[in-house]
Design an enzyme around this catalytic site. Structure first.
Site, PDB file in Angstrom:
ATOM      1  N   GLU A  50      -1.615  16.491   7.179  1.00 51.69           N
ATOM      2  CA  GLU A  50      -1.798  15.514   6.097  1.00 51.69           C
ATOM      3  C   GLU A  50      -3.265  15.138   6.059  1.00 51.69           C
ATOM      4  O   GLU A  50      -3.788  14.532   6.983  1.00 51.69           O
ATOM      5  CB  GLU A  50      -0.950  14.281   6.360  1.00 51.69           C
ATOM      6  CG  GLU A  50       0.516  14.585   6.270  1.00 51.69           C
ATOM      7  CD  GLU A  50       1.352  13.498   6.898  1.00 51.69           C
ATOM      8  OE1 GLU A  50       0.886  12.353   6.957  1.00 51.69           O
ATOM      9  OE2 GLU A  50       2.461  13.826   7.345  1.00 51.69           O
ATOM     10  N   ASP A  85      -2.306   0.459   6.206  1.00 47.85           N
ATOM     11  CA  ASP A  85      -2.837   1.030   7.437  1.00 47.85           C
ATOM     12  C   ASP A  85      -3.397  -0.028   8.366  1.00 47.85           C
ATOM     13  O   ASP A  85      -3.876  -1.065   7.936  1.00 47.85           O
ATOM     14  CB  ASP A  85      -3.941   2.044   7.108  1.00 47.85           C
ATOM     15  CG  ASP A  85      -3.360   3.323   6.546  1.00 47.85           C
ATOM     16  OD1 ASP A  85      -2.533   3.939   7.239  1.00 47.85           O
ATOM     17  OD2 ASP A  85      -3.709   3.684   5.417  1.00 47.85           O
TER      18      ASP A  85
END
Lengths: 256, 393
Positions: A46, A57
């Site tokens: 990814e 995140d």
């Protein structure tokens, strides 16, 4: 859906997928990191398209994104860095990022470029199911891109069924209610969640992400799921050891 | 055309809910319940009782005679600065704390820029005995010290946001992260008409009390329920949404939105989103957004911490896009001068956010019999240090 993703899952092995931030640790490292990951035994990659405000995140990925952007990374540059990547790398490559940079590039142009470069799919956590189905599903299909949805321990069974129905590659199982890189290891609560999802017998294979950083957590996560994703732990290793550390890191996960 | 949110939370092409799956259950729970809860008689009663007895509503609609004379038009000030805690923000936090209780939540998080929303949230949490965590940009903690002290006295934990520009945008990111990590027991009290649906609509409804009161008060003072213009400053845009709300679908009322130009719209130090922004996604909503060509969110600048935000709420993006709203940007200098002028003409020291709205009259002319209502969104006590530094007081 992407044939490459389909074949990779059909192999039946427990897949190791790695997330890294494009342009990190250095702006022009993207391609070397990808090649080294494949050589070292990663099954899927990814490629993180950095974003200024990555709200799902934790600090590790945010820091790597900030550094990459300060280094000069932008969407078109990433595409340039990936020119000809399919002559060198065979495993599935996905782009993971936030939706706004894709929207600004132009969703159709973005999809077309991905197809030209041999990108297999997209993971855009803040492009939710309803908006995708309403506006973008046809485009993704037209350019042969697999769109990957997330589920979490809080996702209802009904919604998991909807997501399974809308998915055509694999489902990204977020291991816990958290931002990335927050927790390590899995207790009994997680196993119950993994068991529950396994018992649902979904159409799509599943990959577990968030909180996986070593061979133990990889093994636990993939007891029932088809694979697992390592992100923050891999970036921490890259920060410390750079590209030369990749081989040992991957071996440490899959050989133990 | 309606200027209210549709069922999917869209105002024209703006709005929606662009959130990661980790937030879906929280936001969906709210979406499915907010309208029904707000309509419940017990909710209405508790909300209205607290607004009158605790907040001090209705706030006066004050005819600013000397200020009006200065500009040869009729200027009314809706005195939200007289609300408990010193700004309109508390209308929304009262509503949302009651909403959180109905949803069975026992922990509250919030973001704050100038600190007014943080104080308003800490206040209602103290009132209800609920744990409160407020995220605030490290830069804003520096420049809004009195509000930080207030929040701490009220028992809230103030957490500095250290990422990005360390201002409101980053505090919002941190609050969203907290919510992702605490999905079941926590309610996120968003302070403006921003964020994923249903927040913009819910916050606008809570703030609509402002224009509902104006309708009644103007009837008494002017013999009609509407002014010719409603004027408000717009950062995220909650005070503006409140004063526009009853007039959104009434074309006879002009809507004027005032943004912070900072050091000048083209100076590179600005927060004038309508001039500098493009359609984009921030904090779960599609709206006008200041960003690079590549879709990275730009750091905004304003002397006023409350207007220092790179987007506007989707309602305002639609008002701009459709032409229903007239958007004006005001520099730091113009705002500071207007704040000083109101202080000296009317004895009211406004928040610097509000001073932006007060500054439009130098350039934007009105007829002598135009009735203009400006939302005086907050008082200037929290900004005294900025006023002192600026005017060398």
């Amino acid at each position: 859906m992407s044939e490459r993703i389909k074949k990779t899952f059909e192999s039946g092995k427990k897949l190791l997928s790695i997330y890294f931030t494009a342009g990190y640790p250095e702006l022009n490292d993207t391609r070397r990191v990808i090649r080294e990951l494949e050589d070292s035994g990663a099954d899927m990659i990814e490629i993180g398209l950095p974003f200024s405000d990555p709200l799902a995140d934790g600090p590790t990925i945010q820091e790597s994104s900030t550094q990459s952007l300060q280094g000069g990374m932008h969407t078109e540059l990433l595409f340039q860095q990936l020119e000809g990547i399919r002559e060198e790398v065979e495993i599935p490559l996905l782009i993971m990022g936030y939706f706004n940079p894709v929207l600004q590039y132009g969703v159709e142009d973005f999809c077309r470029r991905c197809q030209e470069l041999g990108i297999d799919g997209l993971i855009l956590p803040d492009l939710p199911l309803a908006e995708y189905q309403l506006h973008y599903e046809e485009l993704f299909k037209k350019y042969g891109l697999t769109n990957v949805f997330l589920i979490t321990p809080q996702t209802s069974e009904e919604r998991i069924r909807q997501i399974d129905e809308a998915s055509d590659g694999f489902i990204y199982m977020v291991s816990s209610a958290s931002t990335t890189g927050v927790q390590q290891g899995f207790g009994e609560g997680k196993q119950a969640y993994f068991d529950r999802i396994a018992s649902m017998k979904l159409r799509n294979p599943t990959i577990v992400g968030f909180g996986i950083g070593d061979s133990d957590s990889f093994r636990q996560a993939t007891r029932q799921a088809n694979g697992a994703i390592i992100g923050s732990a891999f970036i921490r290793m890259l920060t410390a050891d750079g590209i030369p550390g990749i081989k040992n890191f991957i071996k440490g996960i899959i050989d133990n | 055309m309606s200027y209210h949110a549709n069922a999917r939370g869209y105002y024209g092409r703006f709005g929606g809910a662009y959130i990661p799956e980790m937030l879906y259950p929280n936001v969906e729970e709210l979406r499915q319940n907010y309208l029904q809860i707000m309509q419940e008689e017990s909710f209405q009663k508790e909300f209205n009782d607290l607004l009158s007895d605790y907040v001090g509503r209705p706030t006066p609609l004050y005819f600013a005679e000397r200020f009006s004379k200065q500009y040869n038009t009729k200027i009314y000030l809706k005195r939200e600065d007289l609300c408990h805690t010193g700004a309109h923000k508390v209308n929304n936090t009262i509503g949302q704390i009651l909403m959180a209780k109905k949803l069975g939540k026992n922990r509250i998080i919030a973001e704050t820029g100038a600190g007014q929303h943080g104080v308003a949230t800490a206040t209602v949490c103290a009132l209800m005995g609920i744990e409160c965590v407020v995220y605030m940009g490290a830069v804003d903690i520096e420049r809004q010290a009195p509000n930080v002290a207030r929040m701490k006295m009220l028992g809230a934990k103030v957490v500095p946001a250290m990422s990005g520009s360390k201002t409101l945008k980053d505090a919002t990111n941190e609050a969203i992260r907290d919510w992702i990590n605490n999905p079941t027991d926590t309610h996120y009290i968003i302070g403006s008409v921003v964020g994923p649906h249903p927040y913009p609509d819910m916050v606008a409804r809570f703030q609509s009390v402002i224009s509902k009161e104006v309708e009644i008060q103007l009837q008494e003072k002017e013999g009609r329920d509407h002014p010719d213009y409603v004027v408000a400053c717009v950062g995220g845009g909650s005070n503006a949404a409140g004063i526009y709300y009853q007039y959104l679908d009434r074309p006879e009322v002009g809507i004027i939105a005032v943004e912070a130009a900072g050091k000048g719209v083209k100076s590179g130090h600005s927060a004038a989103t309508s001039a500098l922004g493009r359609e984009g996604i921030i904090h779960g909503s599609k709206t006008l957004l200041m960003q690079t060509d590549d879709g990275q969110i730009t750091e905004p600048y304003s002397i006023s911490a409350g207007l220092d935000y790179p987007g506007v709420g989707p309602m305002h993006a639609h008002l701009f896009d459709s032409g229903r709203g007239e958007f004006i940007s005001i520099t730091d200098r113009q705002a500071m001068q207007a704040g000083l002028m109101l202080s000296q003409l009317e004895g009211i020291i406004p928040a610097i956010e509000t001073s932006h709205a007060l500054a439009i009259f130098e350039d934007r002319k009105f007829k002598p019999d135009d009735v203009i209502v400006i939302n005086l969104s907050g008082r200037g006590d929290k900004d005294l240090n900025t006023y002192i530094d600026y005017f060398k007081l």
